[in-house]
Design an enzyme around this catalytic site. Structure first.
Site, short mmCIF file in Angstrom:
data_model
loop_
_atom_site.label_atom_id
_atom_site.label_comp_id
_atom_site.label_asym_id
_atom_site.label_seq_id
_atom_site.Cartn_x
_atom_site.Cartn_y
_atom_site.Cartn_z
CB THR A 139 26.57 45.10 85.74
OG1 THR A 139 26.21 44.40 84.56
CG2 THR A 139 27.97 45.65 85.54
CG ASP A 140 25.03 40.23 83.88
OD1 ASP A 140 25.21 41.40 83.49
OD2 ASP A 140 24.17 39.46 83.39
CD GLU A 141 26.85 44.64 80.29
OE1 GLU A 141 27.80 45.26 79.80
OE2 GLU A 141 25.68 44.80 79.93
P1 NAD Z 1 20.14 54.70 84.55
O1 NAD Z 1 21.09 55.14 83.50
O2 NAD Z 1 18.70 54.54 84.19
O3 NAD Z 1 20.20 55.68 85.81
C1 NAD Z 1 21.39 56.20 86.30
C2 NAD Z 1 21.04 57.35 87.24
O4 NAD Z 1 22.27 57.84 87.80
C3 NAD Z 1 20.38 58.54 86.54
O5 NAD Z 1 19.29 59.00 87.31
C4 NAD Z 1 21.48 59.59 86.48
O6 NAD Z 1 20.99 60.92 86.52
C5 NAD Z 1 22.27 59.26 87.73
N1 NAD Z 1 23.67 59.70 87.65
C6 NAD Z 1 24.53 59.51 86.62
N2 NAD Z 1 25.72 60.08 86.92
C7 NAD Z 1 25.60 60.60 88.16
C8 NAD Z 1 26.50 61.28 89.04
N3 NAD Z 1 27.76 61.56 88.65
N4 NAD Z 1 26.06 61.67 90.24
C9 NAD Z 1 24.77 61.40 90.63
N5 NAD Z 1 23.88 60.78 89.85
C10 NAD Z 1 24.30 60.36 88.63
O7 NAD Z 1 20.75 53.34 85.11
P2 NAD Z 1 20.01 52.02 85.62
O8 NAD Z 1 19.73 51.15 84.46
O9 NAD Z 1 18.93 52.39 86.53
O10 NAD Z 1 21.21 51.35 86.44
C11 NAD Z 1 21.42 51.68 87.80
C12 NAD Z 1 22.64 50.92 88.30
O11 NAD Z 1 22.40 49.51 88.15
C13 NAD Z 1 23.92 51.22 87.53
O12 NAD Z 1 24.98 51.27 88.44
C14 NAD Z 1 24.07 50.02 86.59
O13 NAD Z 1 25.44 49.78 86.33
C15 NAD Z 1 23.46 48.92 87.40
N6 NAD Z 1 22.85 47.82 86.67
C16 NAD Z 1 21.91 48.05 85.70
C17 NAD Z 1 21.27 46.97 85.07
C18 NAD Z 1 20.23 47.20 84.01
O14 NAD Z 1 19.80 46.23 83.39
N7 NAD Z 1 19.77 48.41 83.76
C19 NAD Z 1 21.61 45.66 85.43
C20 NAD Z 1 22.59 45.45 86.43
C21 NAD Z 1 23.18 46.53 87.04
O1 DAU Z 2 23.64 42.78 82.03
C1 DAU Z 2 23.39 43.93 82.80
C2 DAU Z 2 23.51 45.16 81.92
O2 DAU Z 2 22.35 45.17 81.09
C3 DAU Z 2 23.61 46.45 82.70
O3 DAU Z 2 24.81 46.44 83.44
C4 DAU Z 2 23.60 47.67 81.76
O4 DAU Z 2 23.59 48.85 82.51
C5 DAU Z 2 22.34 47.59 80.92
O5 DAU Z 2 22.32 48.65 79.98
C6 DAU Z 2 22.26 46.25 80.19
O6 DAU Z 2 23.31 46.16 79.20
P1 DAU Z 2 23.05 45.55 77.75
O7 DAU Z 2 24.07 46.07 76.84
O8 DAU Z 2 22.86 44.08 77.81
O9 DAU Z 2 21.58 46.21 77.45
P2 DAU Z 2 20.97 46.87 76.11
O10 DAU Z 2 19.52 47.08 76.39
O11 DAU Z 2 21.77 48.00 75.62
O12 DAU Z 2 21.11 45.68 75.07
C7 DAU Z 2 20.53 44.40 75.30
C8 DAU Z 2 20.94 43.51 74.14
O13 DAU Z 2 20.27 43.99 72.95
C9 DAU Z 2 22.42 43.54 73.82
O14 DAU Z 2 22.83 42.25 73.39
C10 DAU Z 2 22.54 44.53 72.66
C11 DAU Z 2 21.21 44.36 71.94
N1 DAU Z 2 20.68 45.57 71.26
C12 DAU Z 2 20.61 46.73 71.99
C13 DAU Z 2 20.13 47.88 71.41
C14 DAU Z 2 20.09 49.18 72.19
C15 DAU Z 2 20.21 45.50 69.97
O15 DAU Z 2 20.24 44.42 69.33
N2 DAU Z 2 19.72 46.64 69.40
C16 DAU Z 2 19.68 47.84 70.07
O16 DAU Z 2 19.24 48.86 69.45
#
Ligand code: NAD
Ligand code: DAU
Length: 362
Positions: A139-141
């Site tokens: 992730t970019d985080e």
């Molecule tokens: P998500 O939370 O929707 O899905 C995570 C999945 O992993 C779920 O199906 C869960 O059951 C499974 N899981 C959790 N723990 C596990 C374990 N111990 N063994 C096997 N399976 C397990 O997450 P997402 O948003 O789809 O993110 C997927 C990946 O992408 C993560 O690694 C996250 O850090 C990364 N990522 C997410 C975002 C985003 O915006 N959502 C952006 C950049 C990177």
């Molecule tokens: O940047 C990549 C990341 O994006 C991934 O690595 C993470 O897995 C994914 O969850 C996401 O992280 P964020 O924290 O950016 O996503 P979230 O949807 O939780 O929040 C997006 C923005 O909105 C953040 O600045 C927090 C804000 N927010 C979030 C929630 C849930 C609110 O203002 N209100 C809310 O209720």
């Protein structure tokens, strides 16, 4: 992805979650002769409904297993001999990591090592079947936060790691371990670091589906702090396409940033969703529902991605612009209200009540 014939076995972890399930659908659509072994522990974020249309597809094998379970991982590698490994499995929600960090280190760090090491043993000891790539979905985080004042500042692959939340610290730790396996054993690893994804099948604790779900139920729309935190939004299919490209054509040991070149302040994004819903569903949905609530602790101010490396090396660029992507996304949730209802039943209700209960009432 264009549909082509290609014989490969993918071992995908976390494929019942948001991005992982989109990846599974994308690969099965793109390649006719392919096998996907989908390993997922089905935590609160994992949902077999995300895979409903492919559960009977003989090219897709679902394995209910935890990546921390080394014996199970060894058995899966021995049985399926994957060409490609993609590690999506993670605890992914920043707010939950602030409440309960330890499960983040267990899954995101220890789980990644368990999977990595199972992959290493089979890669080293395997009888010539070879594993072409282990891709860590990061992730970019991990880069920390950028200032709002300087919009030209972006994260590139050389930006030092400076994570702030327990979630991003656990992802950074995993990245370092993946790199260590590449450096020490010569394993063919790559890391992708992507910005915020949006699209179908995202669990409604995340901002976009949370706002859609709350608005449809006339609940308040919680915006943290001043609402000016900025995220770079990318449609999930574009992320999945980039991952497959890095798997197949990326250089071993490299990190690739992936971004949407689409930065938005949270409040702007929330208003865009509200505006669409008010025009297409219910006039009672209005910005009046927006409620500024207590800020997230350690809330990163801005993320912005320089994705020029993946563009130059692999020719990847986003294909779905934000205006199109957000409409597709909202439309998908409107067409899948039952999916939302199932996703938010159970554990999510108590999570929501605990987190927002006192500030954002129905
Ligand atoms: P998500 O939370 O929707 O899905 C995570 C999945 O992993 C779920 O199906 C869960 O059951 C499974 N899981 C959790 N723990 C596990 C374990 N111990 N063994 C096997 N399976 C397990 O997450 P997402 O948003 O789809 O993110 C997927 C990946 O992408 C993560 O690694 C996250 O850090 C990364 N990522 C997410 C975002 C985003 O915006 N959502 C952006 C950049 C990177
Ligand atoms: O940047 C990549 C990341 O994006 C991934 O690595 C993470 O897995 C994914 O969850 C996401 O992280 P964020 O924290 O950016 O996503 P979230 O949807 O939780 O929040 C997006 C923005 O909105 C953040 O600045 C927090 C804000 N927010 C979030 C929630 C849930 C609110 O203002 N209100 C809310 O209720």
């Amino acid at each position: 992805m264009n549909r082509i014939d290609m014989t490969s076995t993918y071992l995908v972890t976390g494929g019942a979650g948001f991005i992982g399930s989109n990846f599974v659908h994308g690969i099965l659509n793109a390649y006719t002769d392919v096998k996907i072994v989908n390993v997922d522990a089905l935590t609160y974020a994992g949902n077999l409904e995300n895979l409903e249309s492919v559960l009977d597809d003989p090219r897709h094998i679902f394995a209910h297993a935890d990546i921390r379970d080394r014996h199970a991982m060894d058995a899966l590698f021995a049985l399926h001999k994957p060409d490609y490994v993609v590690n999506f499995a993670a605890e992914s929600h920043v707010d939950r990591s602030i409440e309960n960090p330890s499960v983040f280190t267990e899954t995101n760090v220890s789980g990644t090592v368990s999977l990595l090491d199972a992959a290493r043993c089979h890669w080293q000891d395997g009888d010539g079947w070879g594993m072409h790539r282990f891709l860590q979905v990061s992730t970019d985080e991990v880069y920390g936060s950028l200032p709002l004042e300087d919009s030209s500042a972006l994260f590139n692959e050389k930006t030092p790691l400076n994570p702030h939340s327990p979630y991003s610290a656990s992802k950074a730790a995993a990245d370092l371990l993946v790199q260590a396996y590449g450096d020490t054993y010569g394993m063919p690893v790559c890391i992708t670091r992507c910005s915020n994804n949006y699209g179908p099948y995202q669990f409604p604790e995340k901002l976009v589906p949370l706002v859609i779900n709350n608005a449809l139920n006339h609940r308040k729309l919680p915006v943290y702090g001043d609402g000016l935190n900025v995220r770079d939004w990318l449609y999930v299919e574009d992320h999945c396409r980039a991952i497959d490209l890095v798997l197949r054509e990326g250089r071993s040991g490299e990190v690739y940033n992936i971004g949407g070149n689409n930065e938005r302040a949270n409040i702007e994004l929330v208003k865009t969703i509200v505006e669409y819903l008010s025009r297409h569903t219910d006039a009672a949905i209005s910005t009046e529902l927006i409620e500024y609530v207590t800020d997230r602790q350690g809330h990163d101010r801005r993320y912005g991605i320089d994705a020029s490396k993946i563009k130059q090396e692999l020719g990847w660029e986003p294909r779905v612009g934000f205006d199109e992507g957000i409409k597709l996304t909202i439309r998908w949730y409107l067409d899948h209200v039952t999916w939302i209802t199932h996703a938010v039943s159970g554990e999510y209700e108590s999570y929501y009540e605990k987190k927002y209960g006192n500030e954002v009432n129905v």
